[in-house]
Write a protein that holds these residues in place. Structure first.
Motif, PDB file in Angstrom:
ATOM      1  N   TRP A  54       0.528  11.517 -35.867  1.00  0.00           N
ATOM      2  CA  TRP A  54       1.574  12.515 -35.599  1.00  0.00           C
ATOM      3  C   TRP A  54       1.174  13.899 -36.073  1.00  0.00           C
ATOM      4  CZ3 TRP A  54       4.646  10.426 -32.284  1.00  0.00           C
ATOM      5  CH2 TRP A  54       4.776   9.038 -32.301  1.00  0.00           C
ATOM      6  N   HIS A  56      -1.131  17.199 -35.860  1.00  0.00           N
ATOM      7  CA  HIS A  56      -1.952  17.895 -34.873  1.00  0.00           C
ATOM      8  C   HIS A  56      -2.695  19.047 -35.545  1.00  0.00           C
ATOM      9  CE1 HIS A  56       0.339  15.496 -32.109  1.00  0.00           C
ATOM     10  NE2 HIS A  56      -0.456  15.880 -31.124  1.00  0.00           N
ATOM     11  N   GLY A  59      -4.158  22.160 -31.940  1.00  0.00           N
ATOM     12  CA  GLY A  59      -3.646  21.763 -30.620  1.00  0.00           C
ATOM     13  C   GLY A  59      -4.013  20.341 -30.221  1.00  0.00           C
ATOM     14  N   HIS A  60      -4.760  19.628 -31.077  1.00  0.00           N
ATOM     15  CA  HIS A  60      -5.147  18.252 -30.752  1.00  0.00           C
ATOM     16  C   HIS A  60      -4.630  17.311 -31.819  1.00  0.00           C
ATOM     17  CE1 HIS A  60      -7.973  19.745 -27.755  1.00  0.00           C
ATOM     18  NE2 HIS A  60      -8.326  20.651 -28.646  1.00  0.00           N
ATOM     19  N   GLN A  61      -4.425  16.047 -31.432  1.00  0.00           N
ATOM     20  CA  GLN A  61      -4.079  15.028 -32.434  1.00  0.00           C
ATOM     21  C   GLN A  61      -5.201  15.007 -33.481  1.00  0.00           C
ATOM     22  OE1 GLN A  61      -2.434  11.345 -30.854  1.00  0.00           O
ATOM     23  NE2 GLN A  61      -3.639  10.196 -32.314  1.00  0.00           N
ATOM     24  N   ALA A  62      -4.834  14.936 -34.766  1.00  0.00           N
ATOM     25  CA  ALA A  62      -5.836  15.095 -35.838  1.00  0.00           C
ATOM     26  C   ALA A  62      -7.008  14.134 -35.662  1.00  0.00           C
ATOM     27  CB  ALA A  62      -5.169  14.891 -37.198  1.00  0.00           C
ATOM     28  N   LEU A  64      -8.282  11.267 -32.872  1.00  0.00           N
ATOM     29  CA  LEU A  64      -8.001  10.607 -31.585  1.00  0.00           C
ATOM     30  C   LEU A  64      -9.310  10.264 -30.886  1.00  0.00           C
ATOM     31  CD1 LEU A  64      -6.027   9.759 -29.309  1.00  0.00           C
ATOM     32  CD2 LEU A  64      -6.157  12.097 -28.452  1.00  0.00           C
ATOM     33  N   ASP A  66     -10.101   9.451 -27.674  1.00  0.00           N
ATOM     34  CA  ASP A  66      -9.443   9.482 -26.374  1.00  0.00           C
ATOM     35  C   ASP A  66     -10.334   8.807 -25.327  1.00  0.00           C
ATOM     36  OD1 ASP A  66      -8.101  10.074 -24.105  1.00  0.00           O
ATOM     37  OD2 ASP A  66      -7.869  12.224 -24.504  1.00  0.00           O
ATOM     38  N   SER A 178      -3.330   8.239 -27.865  1.00  0.00           N
ATOM     39  CA  SER A 178      -2.492   9.347 -28.323  1.00  0.00           C
ATOM     40  C   SER A 178      -1.068   8.865 -28.654  1.00  0.00           C
ATOM     41  CB  SER A 178      -2.444  10.531 -27.347  1.00  0.00           C
ATOM     42  OG  SER A 178      -1.379  10.421 -26.455  1.00  0.00           O
ATOM     43  N   SER A 179      -0.505   9.495 -29.686  1.00  0.00           N
ATOM     44  CA  SER A 179       0.822   9.098 -30.156  1.00  0.00           C
ATOM     45  C   SER A 179       1.886   9.366 -29.098  1.00  0.00           C
ATOM     46  CB  SER A 179       1.159   9.846 -31.446  1.00  0.00           C
ATOM     47  OG  SER A 179       0.902  11.214 -31.296  1.00  0.00           O
ATOM     48  N   GLU A 180       1.704  10.442 -28.306  1.00  0.00           N
ATOM     49  CA  GLU A 180       2.698  10.762 -27.268  1.00  0.00           C
ATOM     50  C   GLU A 180       2.770   9.638 -26.231  1.00  0.00           C
ATOM     51  OE1 GLU A 180       0.421  13.007 -28.226  1.00  0.00           O
ATOM     52  OE2 GLU A 180       1.645  14.579 -29.142  1.00  0.00           O
ATOM     53  N   ALA A 392      -9.340  25.254 -27.946  1.00  0.00           N
ATOM     54  CA  ALA A 392      -7.904  24.945 -27.985  1.00  0.00           C
ATOM     55  C   ALA A 392      -7.089  25.992 -27.242  1.00  0.00           C
ATOM     56  CB  ALA A 392      -7.452  24.852 -29.432  1.00  0.00           C
TER      57      ALA A 392
END
Ligand code: SF4
Ligand code: SF4
Length: 479
Positions: A54, A56, A59-62, A64, A66, A178-180, A392
């Protein structure tokens, strides 16, 4: 030693019976200063594990990994497929970190930071003790017939285990999807994304099976790190060890009474250190691959020593050399080599990361009709530039005309959103009479960002007399 406690043997792990079947362990719960310290560390690590998805940065998840977009975000640093050399450097640095930590502090990771130990001992074992009671009661209940008491306790325990496993699994997935995405999938109707629901259920089931059933076998059978010990540890490395010179000849009060002239050591053979061991071993048998350095046996032995009026530390953090009465050296050739390599790797990584290009361009010939003849005497070659923006913030990448060739692009400069890629179509018009066949007509494409050149490419034009497609020289190959 109470009956039912698994007895270690020299020729097979304590979790495997003579017939080869699984032998269930019932480690006793205990208290002590090391347990208190481990509880604090567990809480901090769990807060980090559940909280990081949660957070960031830039601008990015700390953190991830991906996988769908093949990117790795690490506290503001975003590694793209083009930066794989940085990822390898990061992995190499991490490996060196493991080498030096293990050579110096033994299995610090296993006992204090491994998620298996943190969740198994810090969460699941505690819940089991609360719901099912002490190990002796649990053992008796497991061996006995099914009763209402057994049914409700087992149902409640496994229900809670599965719920926690699902939460751990969802959080683990938030590190790769990603958490989202995880939140969105969790809150929406499962029927709309059955494949995701199946994945989430499968990962939850794996975690549940591990914590409810597989347990210490992950450390003693499956994990390769335990095997690495033999090469990473040396006689100076920190281990949890039993001071056999002080403890032996061991014996309980009965044995001591029967042989009053025999010299006895401090170990009264109470077996508490074995009863609390989550991997079921006897630390008094020396350094063993199954020992995860969890410190439980230290906490179990200290009150015993206090009770019989002997100094603490019969089982303690020590080294093989210290147990033999010699001195442990913190600085030695292997730690110097590991530390030097670690510093070099970190420096190379820092320099490489700071010089990493945040915008990149590559050009390919367009698929399909790459060359057209229009307006009678004019040729048009079609290329595609892939514009990469690793930063970012949104950027605009411009194509600058060179060599007097005429370019047509839909938009110049071309916008590229933060952390995204974009495709710029480039049409190069050439008069048929000026065209040089055989790949000799090679306009130069120069790309800029805020006036600074970020890449260039020579693109041989196709036309009459150019049979094969000459290769494009990638950005940066020619200046
Ligand atoms: S807890 Fe201490 S005294 Fe008891 S058996 Fe283990 S080493 Fe010996
Ligand atoms: S021997 Fe001691 S430190 Fe090693 S796993 Fe067992 S209880 Fe933990």
């Amino acid at each position: 030693m109470p009956s039912g406690v698994v007895q270690p043997t020299d020729d097979r792990p304590t979790t495997i019976s003579e017939s080869g079947a699984r032998q269930w362990l019932y480690p006793a719960s205990f208290e002590g200063k090391w347990q208190d310290r481990r509880t604090i560390v567990n809480v901090v690590l769990m807060l980090l594990f559940f909280g990081l998805p949660w957070l960031h940065v830039g601008g990015h998840q700390a953190v991830l990994l991906d996988l769908p977009h093949r990117k790795l975000a690490f506290f503001g640093l975003v590694l793209w497929p083009q930066d794989s050399y940085l990822l390898w450097l990061l992995l190499f640095t991490g490996l060196l970190g493991i080498f030096i930590i293990t050579a110096q502090w033994g299995r610090l990771w296993c006992g204090w930071a491994c998620p298996q130990t943190v969740f198994m001992e810090g969460v699941f074992r505690k819940i089991e003790n609360k719901i099912e009671g002490k190990p002796t009661k649990r053992m008796k209940r497991d061996d006995g017939p099914w009763s209402w008491d057994k049914i409700w306790r087992k149902t409640l325990k496994h229900g809670v285990f599965f719920l926690i496993s699902a939460h751990v699994a969802n959080t683990a997935l938030a590190y790769v999807a990603s958490s989202e995405v995880v939140l969105d999938m969790t809150l929406s109707d499962p029927r709309q994304h059955m494949s995701w629901f199946g994945l989430m259920f499968g990962v939850s089931a794996l975690f549940y099976l591990d914590f409810a059933w597989f347990r210490e076998q992950l450390c003693t059978i499956a994990c390769p790190y335990g095997r690495w010990q033999s090469v990473l540890l040396d006689d100076h490395s920190l281990i949890v060890g039993y001071d056999y010179r002080r403890g032996e000849n061991r014996g309980g009060s009965g044995k001591r009474r029967k042989a009053p002239d025999e010299p006895f050591g401090d170990c009264i053979d109470c077996g508490l250190c074995v009863q609390v061991c989550p991997t079921g071993i006897d630390i008094r048998n020396g350094l063993q691959m199954e020992c995860i350095n969890c410190t439980a046996c230290i906490d179990a032995c200290e009150p015993v020593m206090a009770k019989i009026g002997r100094p603490a530390g019969l089982i303690r953090y020590t080294s093989l050399l210290e147990l033999d009465g010699a001195e442990r050296k913190a600085v030695r050739p292997r730690t110097i080599v590991y530390a030097a390599l670690l510093v070099i790797a970190l420096t190379v990584f820092a320099v490489a990361a700071s010089h990493r290009k945040i915008t990149e361009v590559s050009v390919v010939r367009a698929q399909g009709q790459a060359v057209m003849q229009i307006d009678g005497p004019n040729l048009v070659n079609h290329f595609r530039a892939k514009l990469v923006n690793k930063s970012a913030k949104a950027v605009k990448i411009a194509l600058e005309p060179r060599d007097g060739y005429s370019f047509v692009v839909p938009l110049n400069p071309w916008p590229v959103p933060a952390g995204e890629t974009a495709t710029m179509d480039i049409f190069i018009r050439r008069k048929l009479v000026d065209f040089k066949p055989g790949g000799a007509d090679r306009p130069l494409l120069v790309f800029t960002h805020e006036g600074n050149e970020i890449g260039r490419a020579r693109v041989p034009l196709l036309g009459p007399g150019t049979a094969a497609k000459p290769p494009i020289q990638r950005a940066g190959d020619e200046r």
